[in-house]
Design an enzyme around this catalytic site. Structure first.
Site, PDB file in Angstrom:
ATOM      1  N   LYS A 112       0.813  -1.212   0.000  1.00  0.00           N
ATOM      2  CA  LYS A 112       0.000   0.000   0.000  1.00  0.00           C
ATOM      3  C   LYS A 112       0.855   1.275   0.000  1.00  0.00           C
ATOM      4  CE  LYS A 112      -4.132  -2.202   1.655  1.00  0.00           C
ATOM      5  NZ  LYS A 112      -3.709  -3.597   1.828  1.00  0.00           N
TER       6      LYS A 112
HETATM    7  C1  LIG Z   1      -4.392  -4.614   1.363  1.00  0.00           C
HETATM    8  C2  LIG Z   1      -3.618  -5.859   1.197  1.00  0.00           C
HETATM    9  C3  LIG Z   1      -4.031  -6.861   0.305  1.00  0.00           C
HETATM   10  C4  LIG Z   1      -5.333  -6.760  -0.479  1.00  0.00           C
HETATM   11  O1  LIG Z   1      -5.315  -5.748  -1.460  1.00  0.00           O
HETATM   12  P1  LIG Z   1      -6.693  -5.209  -2.062  1.00  0.00           P
HETATM   13  O2  LIG Z   1      -6.300  -4.071  -2.933  1.00  0.00           O
HETATM   14  O3  LIG Z   1      -7.538  -4.777  -0.898  1.00  0.00           O
HETATM   15  O4  LIG Z   1      -7.328  -6.333  -2.812  1.00  0.00           O
HETATM   16  C5  LIG Z   1      -3.216  -7.967   0.153  1.00  0.00           C
HETATM   17  N1  LIG Z   1      -2.089  -8.106   0.863  1.00  0.00           N
HETATM   18  C6  LIG Z   1      -1.674  -7.183   1.742  1.00  0.00           C
HETATM   19  C7  LIG Z   1      -0.425  -7.428   2.509  1.00  0.00           C
HETATM   20  C8  LIG Z   1      -2.415  -6.023   1.930  1.00  0.00           C
HETATM   21  O5  LIG Z   1      -1.990  -5.104   2.794  1.00  0.00           O
END
Ligand SMILES: *Cc1c(COP(=O)(O)O)cnc(C)c1O
Length: 466
Positions: A112
């Site tokens: 993120k």
């Molecule tokens: C947020 C997250 C996901 C999922 O991503 P989305 O965009 O919500 O589908 C997968 N793995 C990790 C480590 C995350 O932080």
């Protein structure tokens, strides 16, 4: 570029407005009116670019005239210097045609950061220009919160309130949020689960008085700029593996459908993508949907891949809008049925799209995949990445096509699961090694929207008399 709501009833906005708005006023999500197109030559030209340059090149068409090209390029350069790997999102070969894309070299060790480091700079730029402030409110199942806080800490024009489900995020995840003591950072532990947190954030957005008086904005993946920033690494990964001449497949650990939706956007923009594999843990609304056409809520079971513990996937609505030819009335009706009946079924004909496949990975399979990956390659992977590896192997159609699994978190972010599987406890990178000794600060509130709203109203600086 103009942006329209998935539900068709909110004002059409430009890029600047869309970044500062988040959720549309009709309850929908904003989408670009059309997908910018990149020719094979355009895509080929990425081969010589650094990541920040590629981002500036690929994202420029989404900005319209909201931001000068040179200013935006400066932002991408700055955003990605916060990453500890020179390649920003390096690719590691795991087998003949198997690759891991390490998206976790940012400040909070999860993918993120890739989008949020850029979003923080976009906020700064756009707000400073307008002389405005915003109140950012978000819900997190673990990783979004810390990445958003890292991107916004100390920024004069921003107050940030992050709701997390009490006791349902890992200790590393919690501490990455609660040990940030800047005055503009407010952590709220809600006595409920992630969907309770997300529902409260949605309700606050739909309360227009509240929203307007505090100039509320979102950093959850409902913010278009987040999805947008994630499009870049699908292109750069494909190009480094022989694209666009050779198609590439991706396996994407998924929860809110933001990351894999960015892969879908890349394919709509002209990138040859063979398969997008939607990988879920046992909270599998997405894999059930892609395998049956039925999108139906079930309960949420806590797992060892908590960032994917969701009941409904907020970005899924963006994909629905495309499936229904951007028919806002049809999307509104389906979303209303999700609320009233708990789900809906899509006409099979609409799903006749071989791009997506989906698979689910249970808890034991996750542990086993971490163990086997370590045994076979010597690489430690976190549980989310393991879900992607497992579903990727089960769903790939053609083993001659390179498969890139998105490694969405650093193994040290989930050390208990990794240690249980391999006997090795992954160490935090140096800059975080004192995390467990740092002071924490957070509020604990009941799962009650009015209590949370007053807490925010009392602390957001937007209303303070000048
Ligand atoms: C947020 C997250 C996901 C999922 O991503 P989305 O965009 O919500 O589908 C997968 N793995 C990790 C480590 C995350 O932080």
């Amino acid at each position: 570029m103009r942006y329209i709501s998935t539900r068709g009833k909110a004002p059409v906005l430009n890029f600047e407005e869309v970044v500062l708005t988040g959720l549309a006023r009709d309850g929908g999500l904003y989408l670009p009116e059309s997908w910018p197109q990149f020719s094979h030559d355009d895509i080929q030209s990425l081969a010589g670019m650094r990541y920040a340059e590629a981002a500036a090149f690929l994202l420029q068409p989404f900005l319209g005239d909201s931001i000068e090209a040179a200013d935006f390029h400066a932002m991408t350069e700055k955003a990605y210097t916060a990453f500890s790997h020179e390649a920003v999102v390096p690719i590691r070969q795991m087998g003949a045609n198997d690759f891991l894309m390490e998206l976790y070299h940012g400040p909070t060790l999860a993918f993120k950061d890739v989008a949020l480091q850029l979003l923080g700079l976009l906020y700064d730029h756009l707000l400073a220009r307008q002389g405005k402030r915003v109140t950012i409110i978000g819900a997190t199942s673990g990783d979004t919160g810390s990445a958003a806080i890292e991107a916004c800490r100390g920024r004069e024009a921003v107050d940030i309130f992050i709701l997390h489900p009490k006791g349902r995020v890992s200790e590393v995840q919690r501490r990455q949020m609660t040990t940030v003591l800047d005055a503009n950072v407010h952590n709220i532990a809600v006595e409920g689960d992630f969907d309770d947190c997300q529902a409260m954030v949605k309700a606050m957005f739909n309360d227009h008085d509240f929203r307007d008086s505090l100039a509320v904005s979102a950093v959850n993946s409902i913010n278009w700029a987040r999805v947008m920033a994630q499009i870049v690494y699908y292109f750069t990964a494909a190009v480094s593996l022989g694209g666009p001449a050779r198609p590439v497949s991706f396996s994407v650990p998924s929860g809110n459908f933001g990351d894999v939706y960015a892969g879908y956007a890349a394919s709509r923009m002209g990138l040859p993508v063979e398969q997008l594999i939607v990988a879920t843990n046992r909270n599998d609304i997405l894999s059930r949907f892609f395998n049956s056409g039925e999108y139906r809520k079930a309960g949420v079971d806590p797992t060892i891949s908590p960032s994917m513990d969701i009941q409904v996937s907020s970005n899924f609505e963006r994909y629905l809008a495309d499936l229904y030819g951007r028919d806002g009335a049809a999307v509104s009706e389906l979303m209303a049925r999700l609320d009233s009946d708990g789900g809906f079924v899509i006409d099979r004909l609409r799903l006749n799209d071989s791009l997506f496949a989906a698979g689910k990975c249970g808890e034991a399979e996750t542990i086993e995949t971490i163990r086997r990956t370590f045994e076979e390659t010597g690489t430690l992977v976190d549980p989310h990445t393991a879900v992607g590896l497992f579903a990727g192997q089960n769903c790939r159609k053609d083993s001659h096509i390179p498969l890139v699994t998105l490694s969405t978190a650093h193994p040290a972010k989930f050390p208990d699961a990794v240690e249980k599987a391999t006997g090795e406890r992954p160490a935090l990178p140096k800059h975080m090694s004192d995390l467990f000794a740092r002071e924490e600060r957070f509020a604990q509130l009941p799962n009650d929207i009015e209590t949370v709203k007053s807490y925010i109203r009392e602390r957001a600086r937007i209303l303070a008399p000048h």
